[in-house]
Enzyme design. Structure first.
Site, PDB file in Angstrom:
ATOM      1  N   TYR A 151       2.994  50.938  29.433  1.00 45.85           N
ATOM      2  CA  TYR A 151       2.087  51.995  29.896  1.00 45.85           C
ATOM      3  C   TYR A 151       2.583  53.376  29.450  1.00 45.85           C
ATOM      4  CZ  TYR A 151      -0.829  54.545  33.321  1.00 45.85           C
ATOM      5  OH  TYR A 151      -1.737  55.384  33.942  1.00 45.85           O
ATOM      6  N   LYS A 155       0.796  55.697  26.443  1.00 48.10           N
ATOM      7  CA  LYS A 155       0.179  56.986  26.807  1.00 48.10           C
ATOM      8  C   LYS A 155       0.784  58.109  25.956  1.00 48.10           C
ATOM      9  CE  LYS A 155      -2.689  55.994  30.226  1.00 48.10           C
ATOM     10  NZ  LYS A 155      -4.131  56.208  30.112  1.00 48.10           N
ATOM     11  N   PHE A 197      -0.329  50.505  51.635  1.00 43.81           N
ATOM     12  CA  PHE A 197      -0.024  50.988  52.992  1.00 43.81           C
ATOM     13  C   PHE A 197      -1.297  51.041  53.852  1.00 43.81           C
ATOM     14  CE2 PHE A 197       4.132  53.643  52.063  1.00 43.81           C
ATOM     15  CZ  PHE A 197       4.753  52.482  51.630  1.00 43.81           C
ATOM     16  N   ARG A 283       8.635  62.661  41.831  1.00 41.01           N
ATOM     17  CA  ARG A 283       7.508  63.089  40.982  1.00 41.01           C
ATOM     18  C   ARG A 283       6.694  64.151  41.716  1.00 41.01           C
ATOM     19  NH1 ARG A 283       3.908  58.437  39.374  1.00 41.01           N
ATOM     20  NH2 ARG A 283       5.536  57.909  37.867  1.00 41.01           N
TER      21      ARG A 283
HETATM   22  P1  NAD Z   1      -8.883  51.649  36.883  1.00 36.04           P
HETATM   23  O1  NAD Z   1      -8.167  50.405  36.551  1.00 36.04           O
HETATM   24  O2  NAD Z   1      -9.609  51.716  38.181  1.00 36.04           O
HETATM   25  O3  NAD Z   1      -9.899  52.052  35.748  1.00 36.04           O
HETATM   26  C1  NAD Z   1      -9.719  51.714  34.404  1.00 36.04           C
HETATM   27  C2  NAD Z   1     -11.042  51.206  33.872  1.00 36.04           C
HETATM   28  O4  NAD Z   1     -10.898  50.946  32.483  1.00 36.04           O
HETATM   29  C3  NAD Z   1     -11.488  49.890  34.525  1.00 36.04           C
HETATM   30  O5  NAD Z   1     -12.848  49.944  34.866  1.00 36.04           O
HETATM   31  C4  NAD Z   1     -11.227  48.847  33.432  1.00 36.04           C
HETATM   32  O6  NAD Z   1     -12.057  47.720  33.540  1.00 36.04           O
HETATM   33  C5  NAD Z   1     -11.475  49.672  32.173  1.00 36.04           C
HETATM   34  N1  NAD Z   1     -10.798  49.154  31.000  1.00 36.04           N
HETATM   35  C6  NAD Z   1      -9.491  48.829  30.848  1.00 36.04           C
HETATM   36  N2  NAD Z   1      -9.241  48.384  29.618  1.00 36.04           N
HETATM   37  C7  NAD Z   1     -10.425  48.427  28.942  1.00 36.04           C
HETATM   38  C8  NAD Z   1     -10.816  48.113  27.618  1.00 36.04           C
HETATM   39  N3  NAD Z   1      -9.946  47.630  26.735  1.00 36.04           N
HETATM   40  N4  NAD Z   1     -12.106  48.301  27.263  1.00 36.04           N
HETATM   41  C9  NAD Z   1     -13.002  48.795  28.147  1.00 36.04           C
HETATM   42  N5  NAD Z   1     -12.687  49.115  29.423  1.00 36.04           N
HETATM   43  C10 NAD Z   1     -11.414  48.930  29.816  1.00 36.04           C
HETATM   44  O7  NAD Z   1      -7.793  52.824  36.809  1.00 36.04           O
HETATM   45  P2  NAD Z   1      -7.912  54.358  37.181  1.00 36.04           P
HETATM   46  O8  NAD Z   1      -6.919  54.611  38.243  1.00 36.04           O
HETATM   47  O9  NAD Z   1      -9.325  54.743  37.403  1.00 36.04           O
HETATM   48  O10 NAD Z   1      -7.386  55.036  35.840  1.00 36.04           O
HETATM   49  C11 NAD Z   1      -8.263  55.594  34.884  1.00 36.04           C
HETATM   50  C12 NAD Z   1      -7.454  56.335  33.828  1.00 36.04           C
HETATM   51  O11 NAD Z   1      -6.664  57.362  34.428  1.00 36.04           O
HETATM   52  C13 NAD Z   1      -6.487  55.416  33.074  1.00 36.04           C
HETATM   53  O12 NAD Z   1      -6.413  55.826  31.732  1.00 36.04           O
HETATM   54  C14 NAD Z   1      -5.162  55.702  33.755  1.00 36.04           C
HETATM   55  O13 NAD Z   1      -4.071  55.460  32.917  1.00 36.04           O
HETATM   56  C15 NAD Z   1      -5.298  57.183  34.093  1.00 36.04           C
HETATM   57  N6  NAD Z   1      -4.434  57.564  35.209  1.00 36.04           N
HETATM   58  C16 NAD Z   1      -4.723  57.192  36.490  1.00 36.04           C
HETATM   59  C17 NAD Z   1      -3.878  57.575  37.518  1.00 36.04           C
HETATM   60  C18 NAD Z   1      -4.165  57.235  38.953  1.00 36.04           C
HETATM   61  O14 NAD Z   1      -3.419  57.673  39.846  1.00 36.04           O
HETATM   62  N7  NAD Z   1      -5.202  56.525  39.275  1.00 36.04           N
HETATM   63  C19 NAD Z   1      -2.722  58.319  37.238  1.00 36.04           C
HETATM   64  C20 NAD Z   1      -2.461  58.643  35.921  1.00 36.04           C
HETATM   65  C21 NAD Z   1      -3.328  58.292  34.913  1.00 36.04           C
HETATM   66  N1  UDP Z   2       5.758  51.525  46.837  1.00 35.54           N
HETATM   67  C1  UDP Z   2       6.215  51.107  48.083  1.00 35.54           C
HETATM   68  N2  UDP Z   2       5.541  50.109  48.698  1.00 35.54           N
HETATM   69  C2  UDP Z   2       4.437  49.510  48.180  1.00 35.54           C
HETATM   70  C3  UDP Z   2       3.963  49.950  46.906  1.00 35.54           C
HETATM   71  C4  UDP Z   2       4.663  50.953  46.259  1.00 35.54           C
HETATM   72  O1  UDP Z   2       7.203  51.630  48.615  1.00 35.54           O
HETATM   73  O2  UDP Z   2       3.876  48.611  48.828  1.00 35.54           O
HETATM   74  C5  UDP Z   2       6.477  52.627  46.160  1.00 35.54           C
HETATM   75  C6  UDP Z   2       6.862  52.326  44.700  1.00 35.54           C
HETATM   76  O3  UDP Z   2       8.131  51.678  44.663  1.00 35.54           O
HETATM   77  C7  UDP Z   2       6.881  53.730  44.121  1.00 35.54           C
HETATM   78  C8  UDP Z   2       5.840  54.503  44.916  1.00 35.54           C
HETATM   79  O4  UDP Z   2       5.595  53.725  46.086  1.00 35.54           O
HETATM   80  O5  UDP Z   2       8.139  54.320  44.328  1.00 35.54           O
HETATM   81  C9  UDP Z   2       4.520  54.703  44.162  1.00 35.54           C
HETATM   82  O6  UDP Z   2       4.121  53.450  43.642  1.00 35.54           O
HETATM   83  P1  UDP Z   2       2.720  53.197  42.946  1.00 35.54           P
HETATM   84  O7  UDP Z   2       2.732  51.769  42.534  1.00 35.54           O
HETATM   85  O8  UDP Z   2       1.608  53.636  43.830  1.00 35.54           O
HETATM   86  O9  UDP Z   2       2.664  54.140  41.681  1.00 35.54           O
HETATM   87  P2  UDP Z   2       3.730  54.738  40.644  1.00 35.54           P
HETATM   88  O10 UDP Z   2       3.773  56.178  40.971  1.00 35.54           O
HETATM   89  O11 UDP Z   2       5.053  54.083  40.818  1.00 35.54           O
HETATM   90  O12 UDP Z   2       3.116  54.459  39.327  1.00 35.54           O
END
Ligand code: NAD
Ligand code: UDP
Length: 317
Positions: A151, A155, A197, A283
């Protein structure tokens, strides 16, 4: 009326973006293969004339038929990518492909249409950060062969792709570095700390704190994130921008917070081993750039955001 192509449009963040652009009167084409997304997230949008769903794996090129279906595209938002640490173990190859090959394919669309392009990057590119809070000019501390590398590294690669397409072809690219975001439409079973949680507290199960619980995260409510992303899309900003909420909590504090937010729960904290040793210890975004360039800052408190999220999870249980 602008036309926005959103990959990952059936996912957690993607579906909120689709909804917000449609509400503004724009036309939206969502592309998704449902690997982690859900038809439920977008079923209310399918009846809208300005919304179209294309089921497609963006790690494969778009076919000419699909491209002629889109018509003219003004903005390309590449948000397709599984984002939960449990996916890093289950589907690492899919992750590697979607942010490498998928970035090429979506950048090609932006190039062809002279569209503004945004790549969904992540705070994970900072790895286990040695600079705190994380500013955009910090290069990060990523283990290239660790459990999260599929991942984190893909990215970083995607950011490089966007940068090269801007330099070589003049594509108007942007990079959003998203920090831990939560809210309705997260999957209860996706293993991330917020759904874990919340689900555990609602089901009166033990709250599973991994490790010592001293590791920190900063949680941003999805509406705030989407507002920041839309401002970044509307700008011409080429530099990466952190979007997140700088309020920082240890996971132990967060566990206690969730227990208090669910009156009557009998859940108690239980310590479990860390899933892996690369779990970042701290973070927190530095959002000076977002404030300055986009006039954006988060508005939703953790109490309000978790309240709305619990309401959503209750409806799913
Ligand atoms: P999510 O898994 O809910 O959404 C991702 C979507 O992309 C899903 O609908 C999945 O089916 C689709 N997808 C994955 N691979 C695909 C492919 N090859 N072709 C077509 N569709 C595909 O995740 P999210 O939390 O909504 O994340 C969305 C974006 O934001 C991602 O790029 C993720 O890396 C980024 N992001 C999210 C977070 C977060 O906290 N949620 C943090 C940092 C970055
Ligand atoms: N974590 C936890 N209990 C859980 C799931 C996650 O203590 O049931 C902790 C995990 O070890 C990390 C933080 O919560 O330190 C955030 O985890 P998450 O998987 O949500 O996202 P990350 O920021 O690590 O990508």
């Amino acid at each position: 009326m602008a036309h926005i192509l959103i990959t990952g449009g059936a996912g957690f963040i993607g579906s909120h973006l689709c909804e917000r652009y449609l509400a503004l009167g724009d036309r939206v084409t969502a592309v998704d293969n449902f690997v982690t997304g859900s038809a439920d997230n977008i079923k209310h949008l399918l009846k809208e004339k300005a919304f179209e769903l294309i089921e497609h794996d963006v790690s494969n090129p778009f076919t000419p038929a699909m491209e002629s279906d889109f018509g003219k595209v003004d903005f390309v938002l590449h948000f397709a990518c599984p984002a939960s640490p449990i996916d890093f173990e289950k589907i690492p190859l899919e992750i590697l492909k979607v942010d490498s090959l998928g970035s090429f394919h979506t950048l090609e669309v932006a190039k062809k249409h002279k569209a503004r392009y945004l790549i969904a990057s992540t705070s994970e590119i900072y790895g286990d950060p040695l600079v705190h809070p994380q500013t955009e000019d910090y290069w990060g501390n990523v283990n290239t062969t660790g459990k999260r590398s599929c991942y984190d590294e893909t990215k970083r690669f995607a950011e490089a792709c966007a940068t090269v397409y801007r330099a070589k072809y003049g594509v108007n690219t942007g990079i959003v570095r998203i920090f831990n975001t939560y809210g309705p439409r997260m999957r209860l079973s996706d293993g991330r700390v917020v759904p874990n949680f919340c689900g555990q507290a609602l089901r009166n199960e033990p709250i599973t704190v991994y490790g010592t619980g001293t590791q920190t995260r900063s949680f941003c409510y999805v509406d705030d994130l989407v507002a920041g992303i839309m401002k970044l899309v509307a700008s011409d900003c080429a530099d990466p921008v952190n979007i997140g909420n700088p309020d920082e909590y240890t996971m132990l504090e967060f566990a206690k917070f969730v227990i208090e937010a669910v009156p009557g729960t009998t859940s108690k904290i239980e310590y479990r081993p860390l899933l892996h040793t690369d779990d970042p210890k701290q973070r927190k975004p530095d959002i000076t750039r977002a404030k300055k360039v986009l006039a954006w800052s988060p508005k939703v408190s953790l109490a309000d955001g978790i309240g709305k999220t619990l309401e959503y999870f209750r409806s799913k249980l």
